[in-house]
Enzyme design. Structure first.
Site, PDB file in Angstrom:
ATOM      1  N   GLY A 108     -13.826  48.805  15.557  1.00 54.43           N
ATOM      2  CA  GLY A 108     -13.149  49.407  16.707  1.00 54.43           C
ATOM      3  C   GLY A 108     -13.804  50.680  17.209  1.00 54.43           C
ATOM      4  O   GLY A 108     -13.278  51.329  18.108  1.00 54.43           O
ATOM      5  N   GLY A 110     -16.862  50.852  18.569  1.00 55.82           N
ATOM      6  CA  GLY A 110     -17.935  50.555  19.536  1.00 55.82           C
ATOM      7  C   GLY A 110     -19.305  50.418  18.886  1.00 55.82           C
ATOM      8  O   GLY A 110     -20.329  50.577  19.563  1.00 55.82           O
ATOM      9  N   ALA A 113     -21.498  47.805  20.560  1.00 54.91           N
ATOM     10  CA  ALA A 113     -22.102  48.290  21.811  1.00 54.91           C
ATOM     11  C   ALA A 113     -23.241  49.253  21.500  1.00 54.91           C
ATOM     12  O   ALA A 113     -24.324  49.177  22.094  1.00 54.91           O
ATOM     13  CB  ALA A 113     -21.046  48.988  22.660  1.00 54.91           C
ATOM     14  N   ASP A 155     -17.379  50.071  26.344  1.00 55.09           N
ATOM     15  CA  ASP A 155     -18.107  50.606  25.184  1.00 55.09           C
ATOM     16  C   ASP A 155     -19.592  50.803  25.488  1.00 55.09           C
ATOM     17  O   ASP A 155     -20.193  51.803  25.085  1.00 55.09           O
ATOM     18  CB  ASP A 155     -17.966  49.659  23.979  1.00 55.09           C
ATOM     19  CG  ASP A 155     -16.567  49.705  23.392  1.00 55.09           C
ATOM     20  OD1 ASP A 155     -15.721  50.436  23.932  1.00 55.09           O
ATOM     21  OD2 ASP A 155     -16.314  49.018  22.389  1.00 55.09           O
TER      22      ASP A 155
HETATM   23  C1  MEV Z   1     -12.990  46.708  22.329  1.00 54.22           C
HETATM   24  O1  MEV Z   1     -13.616  47.891  21.868  1.00 54.22           O
HETATM   25  C2  MEV Z   1     -12.034  47.019  23.430  1.00 54.22           C
HETATM   26  C3  MEV Z   1     -11.439  45.804  24.132  1.00 54.22           C
HETATM   27  O2  MEV Z   1     -10.751  46.313  25.277  1.00 54.22           O
HETATM   28  C4  MEV Z   1     -12.461  44.790  24.545  1.00 54.22           C
HETATM   29  C5  MEV Z   1     -13.405  45.312  25.620  1.00 54.22           C
HETATM   30  O3  MEV Z   1     -13.053  46.209  26.391  1.00 54.22           O
HETATM   31  O4  MEV Z   1     -14.530  44.757  25.712  1.00 54.22           O
HETATM   32  C6  MEV Z   1     -10.409  45.131  23.245  1.00 54.22           C
END
Ligand code: MEV
Length: 324
Positions: A108, A110, A113, A155
């Site tokens: 979570g 990022g 990314a 991200d």
């Molecule tokens: C993931 O970090 C966040 C989500 O909103 C997916 C995205 O924005 O690509 C769940």
């Protein structure tokens, strides 16, 4: 010649999930980073090594990549990023990459990314191609899209440019906010971003009129939060984080255990919420009160929950060339 490329992790303060459906979100770069060391190879070989993932993988060329191996070693973002960078410049020149990260992977923050954008930049930069931040960020987004099936640009934009951004679909802008201290807690994650995004999609398919209302409420929270963050109004930030968390629970991305943990933390007077896709993984805690912060850290230590103490940061993608 080796190059070092680094990209920041990303904390989603407000609006994850709803952002996938075209609503606003606020995400912020943190001063904990993913690092990639890379060098160009004379052959077409691709070599990827990551101590944190405990892997060392080598393929003769991009055309002989075994994608089953890549998926099982959790290297799909790196290999997809290399493939897209190669196609972008129409080259098959090889690369050796070493990934270093103290951040929990796929949790979570990022990191997918950050790894994607850093890998693309490493490939282009070590083969002396021009680096256009907009193009790098777009290729990073395409990497996430191809690996996950669905993604927003949130991200990849933040990890490329750093700082705090307000994003809605393809348009985003930097927002100037005072530096914010953030405590990140980490609980082992059971599901991938792809799983969680799909879960929300199914819920929306089944109950479109209800879920659109939830997204709209999240959108309203994001726009109010923009004002509160700019004014450094910590009481308002705390309220809105907690409201956003409850709506994420409605979206079904939060386990029972995680909801209970956050309920307990909230009683200490903080703002706390899942950051990112959910299904466990990372949550963020915000307070401007040093005494409360101490109590939170003690509480999490007692519970044996891993924490990262960090701050928001304006630093995005960084590249440095050196001889090794
Ligand atoms: C993931 O970090 C966040 C989500 O909103 C997916 C995205 O924005 O690509 C769940």
């Amino acid at each position: 010649m080796w190059i070092r490329v680094s990209c920041p992790g990303v904390v989603k303060f407000f609006g994850e999930h709803a952002v996938v459906y075209g609503y606003h979100a606020i995400a912020v770069a943190i001063d904990s980073r993913v690092e990639i060391y890379a060098r160009p190879l004379d052959s077409e070989e691709i070599v990827v090594n990551s101590e944190s993932l405990g892997v060392n993988v080598k393929f003769r060329s991009v055309d002989s990549v075994d994608w089953n191996v890549v998926w099982s070693r959790k290297l799909m973002y790196i290999f997809k990023a290399i493939e897209l960078a190669m196609n972008y410049v129409n080259s098959r020149k090889g690369i050796e990459i070493h990934v270093k990260s103290d951040l929990p992977v796929s949790a979570g923050l990022g990191t997918s990314a950050a790894v994607s954008v850093a890998t693309i930049s490493a490939y282009l930069s070590c083969h002396n191609y021009d680096l256009n931040l907009n193009e790098v960020s777009k290729l990073g987004y395409r990497t996430e899209l191809e690996v996950q099936g669905t993604a927003s640009r949130m991200d990849t934009t933040v990890t490329t440019y750093g700082g705090a951004i307000l994003i809605k679909e393809d348009s985003w802008r930097r927002i100037e906010i005072p530096e914010i201290p953030v405590i990140i807690g980490y609980v082992e994650r059971k599901y991938s971003t792809k799983d969680m995004v799909l879960k929300v999609k199914k819920l929306r398919d089944n109950y479109p009129e209800i879920i659109e209302h939830v997204f709209r409420s999240i959108d309203a929270i994001v726009l109010k939060a923009l004002e509160c963050m700019r004014n450094d109004n910590s009481e308002c930030i705390i309220h809105l984080m907690n409201m956003n968390q409850k709506l994420l629970e409605v979206l079904g991305i939060c386990s029972e255990d995680m909801s209970q943990l956050l309920d307990t933390l909230r009683k200490l007077g903080v703002g706390c919420k899942v950051t990112g896709a959910g299904g466990n993984g990372c949550f963020i805690i915000y307070t401007s009160n040093v005494e409360i912060e101490k109590r939170v850290v003690e509480f999490l230590k007692e519970k044996n929950i891993k924490i990262i103490r960090t701050r928001t940061s304006n630093l995005g993608l960084q590249i440095e060339k050196f001889l090794k």
